[in-house]
Design a protein around this motif. Structure first.
Motif, PDB file in Angstrom:
ATOM      1  N   VAL A  18       0.865  -1.245   0.017  1.00 42.87           N
ATOM      2  CA  VAL A  18       0.141  -0.016   0.205  1.00 42.87           C
ATOM      3  C   VAL A  18       0.652   1.084  -0.069  1.00 42.87           C
ATOM      4  CG1 VAL A  18      -1.633   1.236   1.270  1.00 42.87           C
ATOM      5  CG2 VAL A  18      -1.819  -1.327   1.115  1.00 42.87           C
ATOM      6  N   LEU A  48      -3.932   2.323   7.405  1.00 37.63           N
ATOM      7  CA  LEU A  48      -4.657   2.156   6.235  1.00 37.63           C
ATOM      8  C   LEU A  48      -5.991   2.788   6.302  1.00 37.63           C
ATOM      9  CD1 LEU A  48      -3.968  -1.690   5.694  1.00 37.63           C
ATOM     10  CD2 LEU A  48      -2.831   0.045   4.706  1.00 37.63           C
ATOM     11  N   ASP A  52      -7.622   2.104   0.753  1.00 38.56           N
ATOM     12  CA  ASP A  52      -6.431   1.487   0.522  1.00 38.56           C
ATOM     13  C   ASP A  52      -6.521  -0.175   0.561  1.00 38.56           C
ATOM     14  OD1 ASP A  52      -4.869   3.796   0.613  1.00 38.56           O
ATOM     15  OD2 ASP A  52      -4.738   3.577   2.978  1.00 38.56           O
TER      16      ASP A  52
END
Length: 75
Positions: A18, A48, A52
């Motif tokens: 990510v 996150l 994401d």
């Protein structure tokens, strides 16, 4: 490629992560596969966002779609 997923040989050896984190896509997908909900994944990894997690899922789906998968032949 999705701007939420990065592949950089200097970060985690080029494993898809990510963007802006060192969290591999495989880690996110693994948690979802273990039954975690999107909100539980975000709770487990507060850097996150829901977007994401969904981007990681889309990335993994595309990766599987682009590869030839071995077929197990029944005997």
């Amino acid at each position: 490629m999705n701007d939420r997923i990065s592949i950089d040989h200097r970060i985690m050896g080029g494993v898809p992560c990510v963007a802006g984190t060192r969290i591999p896509v495989a880690t996110v997908i693994g948690l979802l596969g273990q039954g975690y909900s999107v909100s539980e994944v975000v709770e487990e990894h507060p850097t996150l966002t829901k977007d994401d997690v969904l981007a990681a899922l889309r990335f993994a789906a595309r990766a599987v779609d682009e590869r030839e998968l071995p077929l197990k032949l029944s005997a």
